[in-house]
Enzyme design. Structure first.
Site, PDB file in Angstrom:
ATOM      1  N   GLU A  80       0.940  -1.151  -0.005  1.00 51.53           N
ATOM      2  CA  GLU A  80       0.069  -0.027   0.033  1.00 51.53           C
ATOM      3  C   GLU A  80       0.841   1.051   0.069  1.00 51.53           C
ATOM      4  O   GLU A  80       0.563   2.218  -0.735  1.00 51.53           O
ATOM      5  CB  GLU A  80      -1.015   0.012   1.280  1.00 51.53           C
ATOM      6  CG  GLU A  80      -1.693   1.334   1.445  1.00 51.53           C
ATOM      7  CD  GLU A  80      -3.148   0.947   0.781  1.00 51.53           C
ATOM      8  OE1 GLU A  80      -3.746   0.178   1.136  1.00 51.53           O
ATOM      9  OE2 GLU A  80      -3.470   1.898  -0.241  1.00 51.53           O
ATOM     10  N   ASP A  81       2.004   1.357   0.713  1.00 52.14           N
ATOM     11  CA  ASP A  81       2.648   2.677   1.020  1.00 52.14           C
ATOM     12  C   ASP A  81       4.097   2.526   0.540  1.00 52.14           C
ATOM     13  O   ASP A  81       4.674   3.610   0.799  1.00 52.14           O
ATOM     14  CB  ASP A  81       2.644   2.793   2.861  1.00 52.14           C
ATOM     15  CG  ASP A  81       1.328   2.903   3.218  1.00 52.14           C
ATOM     16  OD1 ASP A  81       0.430   3.512   2.457  1.00 52.14           O
ATOM     17  OD2 ASP A  81       1.127   2.770   4.348  1.00 52.14           O
TER      18      ASP A  81
END
Ligand code: MN
Length: 499
Positions: A80-81
């Site tokens: 996600e990051d």
């Protein structure tokens, strides 16, 4: 709460069950991978991002989760990051870990809908999907959320409110249903602080003052009681004082007009013994020495609480004549009370103990029920594609309501959500029994069909063999999804054949 920065050694030292050397290497590799991927990123508090991953992993290790789940916890925010992809994780760490992380990423990707209600509903739908496909995903998500709550002070107030509210609505009921008392309790206290600061502060002050008074006494009482048990030859694995979570103290206070002197279990001691028989023996010895308070002896071992909790509770006029609550349980009951479904992994590590436990003479209802619950959820997984409000409400009632155990006249155990009725019981036995129901007896007395079943009730369903159709009015009080859909289906078929 977060004074010192965590290292990977802290995580390795936190495992409730030490992983194999292979497991340890896996955890170290996962850390190195996540550490490089998150390099340079910071949390809102200003600390390096990897601290959040380490904290999440530590919560999982302390719960008794295995090296693979802890590794997934370390890497849960990577796809996600960071620039790293799930494909790389799958190549480096295998499909099992990659899928857990994929599940967590999917849980996080909920777009804000036009209404708060739609948003919650979508959130629920995803949580159910995740639970059905791999319960470990949800456990990692709970650990992730717990650490986010611990660091909530660094976020702007509107975000604090949104996250605390969402936790109360979704995560706390799930933690409760999974029986993870530690996470349930800690999340409850943290949300309480943000959602109702005035009452939180009040409860904290009242509680702290009383705890300080009680602490010294508890220490003395523990010594006296330990010696007493030793003299009688009882082996004590552990004996400790326990404080109530603030939010549950607040709920108790409300029940007693905010009068703290009426809360008897504010301070309690907990005795951990090896076997179930030792629990009863220890209780007998304590009652021989200290007079028990009438009506406060609870045997949650023979009749577990709706969420599966087991222990013996008693309130005694203890050493020095002071009122004291005593809880007695085995190590396994203790682990299950704190870590719930996660304790399954803990005991999986030690297959022998686990199997011994299962082969004991009497089946322990909440054990098999827990497993049945996950299975049923899996069977329903396909239906979840349908996201109508009513369907979701049904799922929420069936799974998140506390569950009770009722008995057939032959002694079979039927698990039902709280507030279920004899109609739900009848359909839980068999849909044909449901359709032919004419009445019900609870503990040998006739009751109305909308009677609210209580934990431990023995229920006899009266049927008319010639009856074919359920009564339309049952839909106004039937609670379970399966009873409701059977009633509807049968009624529909009937009206079609009539035409
Ligand atoms: Mn996270």
């Amino acid at each position: 709460m977060e004074q010192k920065e965590l290292t990977i050694d802290d995580i390795l030292a936190s495992f409730k069950v030490q992983p194999s050397s292979e497991g340890k290497r896996l955890v170290q590799r996962a850390f190195a991978f996540a550490n490089t991927a998150h390099d340079g990123q910071k949390r809102a508090s200003g600390i390096p991002y990897i601290q959040h991953c380490l904290a999440t992993a530590q919560i999982l290790a302390e719960m008794g989760m295995d090296a693979r789940t802890v590794s997934a916890g370390l890497m849960h925010d990577v796809p996600e990051d960071t620039p790293e992809t799930l494909t790389t994780i799958s190549k480096e760490f295998g499909e099992d870990i990659a899928q857990m992380i994929d599940g967590i990423t999917k849980l996080g990707k909920i777009k804000l809908r036009h209404s708060q209600e739609d948003y919650m509903l979508e959130n629920w739908r995803r949580m159910f999907l995740a639970m059905a496909s791999d319960i470990r995903t949800v456990i990692i998500k709970l650990a992730d959320r717990l650490h986010n709550l611990r660091t909530l002070e660094h976020l702007p107030p509107d975000k604090q409110q949104r996250i605390a509210h969402e936790t109360m609505e979704i995560y706390i009921p799930i933690a409760n249903r999974l029986g993870i008392g530690e996470i349930y309790g800690q999340m409850g206290d943290l949300c309480f602080k943000y959602l109702d600061p005035k009452n939180y502060e009040y409860t904290r002050q009242v509680g702290e003052k009383r705890y300080k008074e009680a602490e010294k006494y508890i220490e003395r009482a523990i010594k006296t009681i330990t010696n007493g048990l030793k003299e009688e030859g009882i082996k004590v694995i552990d004996i400790h004082g326990r404080a109530k979570f603030l939010y549950s103290l607040f709920i108790k206070l409300k029940k007693h007009d905010m009068e703290i002197s009426r809360v008897y279990d504010l301070a309690a001691i907990r005795i951990i013994v090896p076997e179930i028989v030792d629990c009863y023996e220890a209780l007998g010895i304590i009652h021989k020495r200290y007079r028990p308070m009438v009506g406060r002896i609870k045997d949650y071992i023979s009749l577990p609480k709706p969420n599966g909790y087991q222990s013996l509770h008693t309130t005694i006029f203890g050493p020095e004549g002071r009122v004291l609550e005593v809880q007695i349980r085995t190590q396994k009951m203790h682990d299950e009370a704190e870590f719930g479904i996660a304790a399954h992994w803990l005991y999986e590590e030690n297959k022998k103990t686990w199997k011994d436990y299962f082969s004991r003479k009497k089946p322990e209802p909440q054990q098999s029920a827990e497993i049945a619950w996950v299975k049923q959820l899996q069977e329903w997984q396909n239906d979840v594609g349908n996201d109508s409000q009513e369907f979701m409400e049904g799922l929420k009632i069936d799974f998140l309501k506390n569950h009770i155990f009722a008995f057939t006249p032959k002694g079979d155990v039927i698990e039902l959500p709280e507030e279920a009725t004899p109609i739900d019981f009848a359909y839980a036995i068999h849909s044909e029994i449901g359709d032919k129901t004419t009445g019900a007896k609870v503990n040998a007395k006739m009751v109305a069909l909308d009677y609210t079943i209580r934990n431990g009730d023995m229920i006899e369903i009266l049927i008319d063999k010639n009856r074919q159709t359920p009564n339309q009015s049952w839909l106004t009080f039937a609670k379970t999804r399966s009873a409701r859909s059977h009633i509807r289906q049968t009624l529909k078929k009937k009206s079609e054949t009539r035409q």
